[in-house]
Design an enzyme around this catalytic site. Structure first.
Site, PDB file in Angstrom:
ATOM      1  N   ASP A  10       0.911  -1.328  -0.044  1.00  0.00           N
ATOM      2  CA  ASP A  10       0.142   0.054   0.103  1.00  0.00           C
ATOM      3  C   ASP A  10       0.858   1.098  -0.117  1.00  0.00           C
ATOM      4  O   ASP A  10       2.213   0.957   0.243  1.00  0.00           O
ATOM      5  CB  ASP A  10      -0.908  -0.156   1.123  1.00  0.00           C
ATOM      6  CG  ASP A  10      -2.090   1.044   1.183  1.00  0.00           C
ATOM      7  OD1 ASP A  10      -2.166   1.595   0.092  1.00  0.00           O
ATOM      8  OD2 ASP A  10      -2.585   1.163   2.234  1.00  0.00           O
ATOM      9  N   SER A  11       0.541   2.310  -0.278  1.00  0.00           N
ATOM     10  CA  SER A  11       1.053   3.532  -0.236  1.00  0.00           C
ATOM     11  C   SER A  11       1.602   3.864   1.140  1.00  0.00           C
ATOM     12  O   SER A  11       2.472   4.464   1.523  1.00  0.00           O
ATOM     13  CB  SER A  11       0.529   4.597  -0.786  1.00  0.00           C
ATOM     14  OG  SER A  11      -0.746   4.918  -0.177  1.00  0.00           O
TER      15      SER A  11
ATOM     16  N   GLY B 164      -3.231   8.146  -5.088  1.00  0.00           N
ATOM     17  CA  GLY B 164      -4.329   8.439  -5.630  1.00  0.00           C
ATOM     18  C   GLY B 164      -4.325   9.690  -6.665  1.00  0.00           C
ATOM     19  O   GLY B 164      -4.897   9.317  -7.825  1.00  0.00           O
TER      20      GLY B 164
ATOM     21  N   CYS C 238      -4.974  -1.779  -0.973  1.00  0.00           N
ATOM     22  CA  CYS C 238      -5.167  -0.624  -1.475  1.00  0.00           C
ATOM     23  C   CYS C 238      -6.104  -0.678  -2.519  1.00  0.00           C
ATOM     24  O   CYS C 238      -5.754  -1.277  -3.697  1.00  0.00           O
ATOM     25  CB  CYS C 238      -3.771   0.026  -1.895  1.00  0.00           C
ATOM     26  SG  CYS C 238      -4.123   1.858  -2.657  1.00  0.00           S
ATOM     27  N   ASN C 239      -7.154   0.281  -2.434  1.00  0.00           N
ATOM     28  CA  ASN C 239      -8.276   0.401  -3.603  1.00  0.00           C
ATOM     29  C   ASN C 239      -7.968   0.754  -4.683  1.00  0.00           C
ATOM     30  O   ASN C 239      -7.819   0.321  -5.872  1.00  0.00           O
ATOM     31  CB  ASN C 239      -9.420   0.870  -3.051  1.00  0.00           C
ATOM     32  CG  ASN C 239     -10.135   0.207  -1.947  1.00  0.00           C
ATOM     33  OD1 ASN C 239      -9.829   0.636  -0.658  1.00  0.00           O
ATOM     34  ND2 ASN C 239     -11.129  -0.560  -2.062  1.00  0.00           N
ATOM     35  N   THR C 240      -6.973   1.767  -4.756  1.00  0.00           N
ATOM     36  CA  THR C 240      -6.530   2.532  -5.964  1.00  0.00           C
ATOM     37  C   THR C 240      -5.444   1.598  -6.488  1.00  0.00           C
ATOM     38  O   THR C 240      -5.584   1.489  -7.825  1.00  0.00           O
ATOM     39  CB  THR C 240      -5.728   3.695  -5.480  1.00  0.00           C
ATOM     40  OG1 THR C 240      -6.590   4.627  -5.005  1.00  0.00           O
ATOM     41  CG2 THR C 240      -5.098   4.536  -6.887  1.00  0.00           C
TER      42      THR C 240
ATOM     43  N   CYS D  51     -11.964   2.878   0.831  1.00  0.00           N
ATOM     44  CA  CYS D  51     -10.512   3.162   0.913  1.00  0.00           C
ATOM     45  C   CYS D  51     -10.085   2.456   2.248  1.00  0.00           C
ATOM     46  O   CYS D  51     -10.895   2.486   3.254  1.00  0.00           O
ATOM     47  CB  CYS D  51     -10.380   4.374   1.141  1.00  0.00           C
ATOM     48  SG  CYS D  51      -8.761   4.905   1.369  1.00  0.00           S
ATOM     49  N   THR D  52      -9.067   1.515   2.285  1.00  0.00           N
ATOM     50  CA  THR D  52      -8.657   0.872   3.153  1.00  0.00           C
ATOM     51  C   THR D  52      -8.332   1.608   4.356  1.00  0.00           C
ATOM     52  O   THR D  52      -8.437   1.410   5.587  1.00  0.00           O
ATOM     53  CB  THR D  52      -7.327   0.186   2.981  1.00  0.00           C
ATOM     54  OG1 THR D  52      -6.482   0.692   2.422  1.00  0.00           O
ATOM     55  CG2 THR D  52      -7.785  -1.122   2.059  1.00  0.00           C
TER      56      THR D  52
END
EC number: 5.1.1.3
Length: 256
Positions: A7-8, A40, A70-72, A177-178
């Site tokens: 994830d970011s 994002g 991460c959704n993005t 969004c997580t």
């Protein structure tokens, strides 16, 4: 069993905690990207590049599976990650829990980042799983950033703004969004106990075990280790992570 998460930032904590609950004996490797977050607002090629870099940074840990927490990144980079890593390493994405929310047959809202709200990806989820159900997309500007900073004032302001744009008749909110999972209590406080929150973390953890052919063992000894990487560098959990229950679950295991 060794499971890597990408994830970011600290949005991956909720999925990491879900995995720790069902398999406390599994090693977890967290790959975050503080040097280049947030992802994002970046272009699709940049998002793909950062997700690939996060995955490549932990390949030396020999993970048995990679979770895109991460959704993005799941929207834009899942195909590229699978093309590079599968079938050697299964790659599991994160999809907002639109289907279980829609299965209730009642109006619900989807809270997501401005980039995701109104995106073809989100519209496709609604078209596939929520036909005939009233769905309100709610953009949440600033909420993920506030969560990342563990800034309770900014979180409260962003949550209040989103709650003000959420229709009073909804009985459920999908967290798209997580990062939002980490402040579920603040969201419930703003919306009221009557509103059910739907998150993806438990479903992603379950899918990860299925892809590995492993069963949940919540009673297993807590022998799983934790490794943390920050933009490819071995690191500790960021201080902001310790402000959240999911982070606290992993705190004593953070690697130097």
């Amino acid at each position: 069993m060794r499971i890597a998460l990408v994830d970011s930032g600290i949005g991956l904590l909720s999925t990491a905690a879900a995995l720790r609950r069902v398999r406390p004996d599994a090693d977890l490797i967290l790959s975050m990207d503080p040097d280049h977050m947030p992802w994002g607002p970046r272009s699709v090629p940049e998002i793909v590049g950062r997700a690939l870099a996060g995955a490549r940074a932990v390949l030396g840990e020999r993970p048995d599976a990679l979770v895109v927490a991460c959704n993005t990144a799941s929207v834009h980079a899942l195909q590229a990650l699978r093309a590079e890593l599968e079938p050697r390493i299964p790659v599991i994405g994160t999809v907002p829990a639109v289907k279980p929310a829609a299965d209730r047959g009642a109006p619900f809202a989807i809270w997501a980042t401005p980039a995701t709200t109104g995106s073809p990806y989100q519209r496709d989820l609604i078209d596939r799983f929520a036909r005939g159900v009233e769905v309100t997309p709610v953009a949440c500007p600033g909420l993920a950033d506030a969560v990342e900073r563990a800034d309770p004032v900014a979180v409260g302001e962003a949550v209040d703004r989103a709650a003000a744009h959420t229709p009073a008749d909804v009985s459920a909110v999908v967290l798209g969004c997580t990062h939002y999972d980490l402040v579920g209590e603040a969201i419930t406080a703003a919306l009221g106990e009557r509103v059910t929150l739907f998150t993806a973390a438990d479903a992603v953890a379950a899918q990860t075990l299925r892809r590995l052919g492993a069963a949940p063992r919540p009673d297993a000894p807590r022998t799983g280790e934790l490794r943390v990487y920050a933009s490819g560098r071995p690191a500790r959990l960021p201080e902001a992570a310790l402000a959240y229950r999911a982070g606290a679950l992993l705190t004593t295991e953070a690697a130097a």
